[in-house]
Write a protein that holds these residues in place. Structure first.
Motif, mmCIF file in Angstrom:
data_model
loop_
_atom_site.group_PDB
_atom_site.id
_atom_site.type_symbol
_atom_site.label_atom_id
_atom_site.label_comp_id
_atom_site.label_asym_id
_atom_site.label_seq_id
_atom_site.Cartn_x
_atom_site.Cartn_y
_atom_site.Cartn_z
ATOM 1 N N PHE A 1 8.097 -2.030 -0.252
ATOM 2 C CA PHE A 1 6.889 -2.448 -0.945
ATOM 3 C C PHE A 1 6.537 -1.671 -2.032
ATOM 4 N N SER A 2 6.768 -0.187 -1.896
ATOM 5 C CA SER A 2 6.548 0.611 -3.049
ATOM 6 C C SER A 2 7.132 0.233 -4.597
ATOM 7 N N ALA B 1 5.102 -3.071 -5.549
ATOM 8 C CA ALA B 1 3.768 -3.145 -5.836
ATOM 9 C C ALA B 1 3.466 -3.097 -7.478
ATOM 10 N N SER B 2 2.386 -3.560 -7.662
ATOM 11 C CA SER B 2 2.118 -3.653 -9.335
ATOM 12 C C SER B 2 1.006 -2.818 -9.902
ATOM 13 N N PRO B 3 1.264 -1.908 -10.618
ATOM 14 C CA PRO B 3 2.574 -1.547 -11.165
ATOM 15 C C PRO B 3 3.360 -0.822 -10.035
ATOM 16 N N SER B 4 4.694 -0.380 -10.120
ATOM 17 C CA SER B 4 5.446 -0.024 -9.102
ATOM 18 C C SER B 4 4.859 1.602 -8.726
ATOM 19 N N LEU B 5 5.136 1.680 -7.554
ATOM 20 C CA LEU B 5 4.822 3.125 -6.949
ATOM 21 C C LEU B 5 5.924 4.187 -7.220
ATOM 22 N N THR B 6 7.046 3.698 -7.393
ATOM 23 C CA THR B 6 8.242 4.495 -7.438
ATOM 24 C C THR B 6 8.320 5.854 -8.121
ATOM 25 N N ASN B 7 7.704 5.818 -9.346
ATOM 26 C CA ASN B 7 7.568 6.965 -10.088
ATOM 27 C C ASN B 7 6.455 7.891 -9.552
ATOM 28 N N TRP B 8 5.626 7.538 -8.776
ATOM 29 C CA TRP B 8 4.488 8.114 -8.100
ATOM 30 C C TRP B 8 4.761 9.106 -6.822
ATOM 31 N N ILE B 9 5.932 8.507 -6.454
ATOM 32 C CA ILE B 9 6.415 9.129 -4.939
ATOM 33 C C ILE B 9 7.381 10.461 -5.093
ATOM 34 N N ILE B 10 7.213 11.396 -4.309
ATOM 35 C CA ILE B 10 8.175 12.499 -4.153
ATOM 36 C C ILE B 10 8.939 12.092 -2.967
ATOM 37 N N SER C 1 2.117 7.688 2.545
ATOM 38 C CA SER C 1 0.822 7.774 1.733
ATOM 39 C C SER C 1 0.431 7.293 0.771
ATOM 40 N N ALA C 2 1.258 7.039 -0.150
ATOM 41 C CA ALA C 2 1.094 6.310 -1.364
ATOM 42 C C ALA C 2 0.863 5.076 -1.169
ATOM 43 N N CYS C 3 1.652 4.367 -0.494
ATOM 44 C CA CYS C 3 1.350 2.870 -0.175
ATOM 45 C C CYS C 3 -0.018 2.595 0.592
ATOM 46 N N LEU C 4 -0.091 3.460 1.520
ATOM 47 C CA LEU C 4 -1.461 3.408 2.187
ATOM 48 C C LEU C 4 -2.657 3.419 1.278
ATOM 49 N N LEU C 5 -2.541 4.427 0.197
ATOM 50 C CA LEU C 5 -3.657 4.569 -0.591
ATOM 51 C C LEU C 5 -3.515 3.359 -1.388
ATOM 52 N N VAL D 1 -0.842 1.974 8.838
ATOM 53 C CA VAL D 1 0.370 1.283 8.738
ATOM 54 C C VAL D 1 1.317 1.506 9.875
ATOM 55 N N ARG D 2 0.855 1.500 11.271
ATOM 56 C CA ARG D 2 1.558 1.694 12.316
ATOM 57 C C ARG D 2 2.558 0.500 12.817
ATOM 58 N N ASP D 3 2.169 -0.470 12.225
ATOM 59 C CA ASP D 3 3.113 -1.747 12.642
ATOM 60 C C ASP D 3 4.403 -1.997 11.605
#
Length: 377
Positions: free
Chosen positions: A260-261, A264-273, A73-77, A249-251
Motif C-alpha cells: 500500500f505504501s 499511495a498517491s503520492p507514494s510513501l516509499t521515500n518517506w519510510i525508513i 505508522s506512515a501508512c496509518l498517518l 490497522v490490526r486487521d
C-alpha cells in the motif's frame, strides 16, 4: 492476504470490480490496485468507528499517533489524514484530530538531524495535524517510573551536569542482556508516549501495529513473562494508564501495508525508513533479542501462512484481565500486578495464587515478573 507479486502472467479480471486488470492478490482473490487500496482503507476506517461523528455532536476528540517513520505508522498517518479530509469535505468538521509524536531513539546528533529533517517533510505533506518530537532520554524526567525499581536511589536526571543521552546510554547499558536492553527501551517508550498524550489532552493513542506486529508481541511478551499484559497490549480499549489504546490497522498484514505504501498517491516509499529484513538475523548471536526472533519467525509465516498470524491475534484478543483482584502498579512498566505476585519470587510458575509466597524486595519496590527478569537477567 495481499501479495505484491503479479497474480498471473495472463490477463486476469479483478474479482471485486470485474473491470480492471488484477495484478495483486487479497487471500485467494485476484484484485486490481484500486480495489486493493479500497480494501486497506476500509479495514482501517472500520476500526475508527468508535470515533465517528454521531448526531449533532460537535465534540472533536484528540488522538496521539506515534510516528516512527516505519511503514505501518506512515501508512496509518496517511489513511487517517485521508479520513479526516473526507469528513471535512462532507460535513465541514471531523470527529477527531491528530497529534503526531515522534520519539527519537538515536543518540548521535547527525542521526537526529536526519530525523528532524524527515519530520519536517511530514509536516509539509500532512499540515492539518499538530506535531512534537522528543528524545527517548526525556523518559528520565518521568515521575511515573519508580526509579528505585531499577536499583537507583534517585532519578537519573538529578545529575543535571551530564547530558540526558549519556545517562540513558548508561542506564540501558547496565541491563544484563540484549533482550533486557530492548525491553527497557520499549517500556520507556510506552511510558513516554502516554505522558505526551496526556500533556496534549489526547484521550487515546492510535498505534500503527499490524496483525503481524500484534502476533509478534503476543509471543514476545509471553516469553518475557509478561503474558498477563496481553489484554491491554493487543486489544482495543482503555489501558491501565488511564488512556485508550487503539490499533486501527490490526486487521492488515505488514506485507499488505508495504504494498500500500507504494500505491499511495503520492507514494510513501521515500518517506519510510526501512529496517533490515529479519531473515538476516543470526539466532546464535548474543546481540539477538527475543523480539528479533519473533520478527524473523512471523516474517516467514505471514508470507506463506497468513491465516496462522491472524489466528494468533484473534485468539489472544479474547483474553480478558481478571476483575476483582487487588493490584499494585509495576514500578517500571506501570502495568497492574496482583497482590503477592510481583517479582521473580512471586511467580512460581503454577496456577494457584494461594500457593505463591510473597517475598518483597524493599530495595527494588514492586516489579512485575517481566520487568524483574529484564533487570535481573
Amino acid at each position: 492476504m495481499a501479495n505484491p507479486e503479479i497474480a498471473d502472467e495472463n490477463y486476469v479480471i479483478c474479482k471485486k470490480c470485474n473491470e480492471n486488470k488484477a495484478d495483486l492478490q487479497i487471500r485467494s482473490e485476484h484484485v486490481c490496485q484500486k480495489c486493493f487500496c479500497n480494501y486497506v482503507t476500509t479495514k482501517t476506517v472500520k476500526r475508527m468507528e468508535s470515533y465517528k461523528v454521531r448526531g449533532a455532536s460537535k465534540t472533536t476528540k484528540k488522538l496521539l499517533l506515534p510516528l516512527s517513520f516505519g511503514t505501518s505508522s506512515a501508512c496509518l498517518l496517511y489513511l487517517l489524514d485521508q479520513q479526516i479530509k473526507s469528513q471535512y469535505d462532507r460535513m465541514k468538521r471531523a470527529s477527531y484530530e491528530l497529534h503526531v509524536a515522534h520519539i527519537d531513539l538515536y543518540l548521535d546528533s547527525a542521526d537526529r538531524k536526519e530525523s528532524a529533517d524527515l519530520l519536517e517533510k511530514y509536516k509539509v505533506r500532512f499540515p492539518r495535524h499538530s506535531y512534537s518530537s522528543v528524545g527517548l532520554e526525556d523518559a528520565l524526567l518521568l515521575n511515573t517510573i519508580e526509579w528505585s525499581s531499577l536499583g537507583l536511589e534517585k532519578p537519573p536526571t538529578i545529575d543535571s551536569e551530564r547530558p540526558g543521552t549519556e545517562q540513558l546510554q548508561e542506564l540501558i547499558g547496565a541491563m544484563p542482556s540484549a533482550t533486557s536492553k530492548a525491553d527497557i527501551i520499549s517500556t520507556l517508550l510506552t511510558q513516554l508516549l502516554v505522558d505526551i498524550a496526556k500533556k496534549n489532552d489526547c484521550e487515546g493513542i492510535v498505534f500503527g501495529d499490524t496483525t503481524t506486529r500484534l502476533a509478534e508481541r503476543t509471543l514476545t511478551e509471553t516469553a518475557k513473562g509478561r503474558g498477563f499484559s496481553l489484554p491491554w497490549q493487543i486489544s482495543d480499549g482503555m489501558s491501565p494508564y488511564g488512556i485508550g489504546f487503539n490499533y486501527p490497522v490490526r486487521d492488515l498484514l505488514k506485507k499488505e501495508l508495504v504494498v500500500f505504501s507504494s500505491l499511495a498517491s503520492p507514494s510513501l516509499t521515500n518517506w519510510i525508513i526501512s529496517q533490515e529484513p529479519a531473515s538476516h538475523i543470526s539466532a546464535s548471536s548474543k546481540l539477538t533479542t527475543i523480539d528479533d526472533l519473533m520478527i524473523q519467525y512471523f516474517e516467514t509465516v505471514e508470507e506463506n501462512y497468513p491465516s496462522i498470524v491472524a489466528n494468533v491475534v484473534r485468539t489472544s484478543s479474547k483474553l480478558k484481565p481478571l476483575n476483582g483482584e487487588e493490584t499494585s502498579s509495576c514500578g517500571l512498566c506501570g502495568l497492574p500486578v496482583s497482590e503477592g505476585m510481583d517479582g521473580i519470587f512471586g511467580w512460581g510458575g503454577d496456577q494457584n495464587p494461594d500457593s505463591r509466597v510473597r517475598k518483597g524486595n524493599e530495595n527494588y519496590g514492586i516489579l512485575c515478573y517481566g520487568c524483574s527478569r529484564s533487570i535481573n537477567g
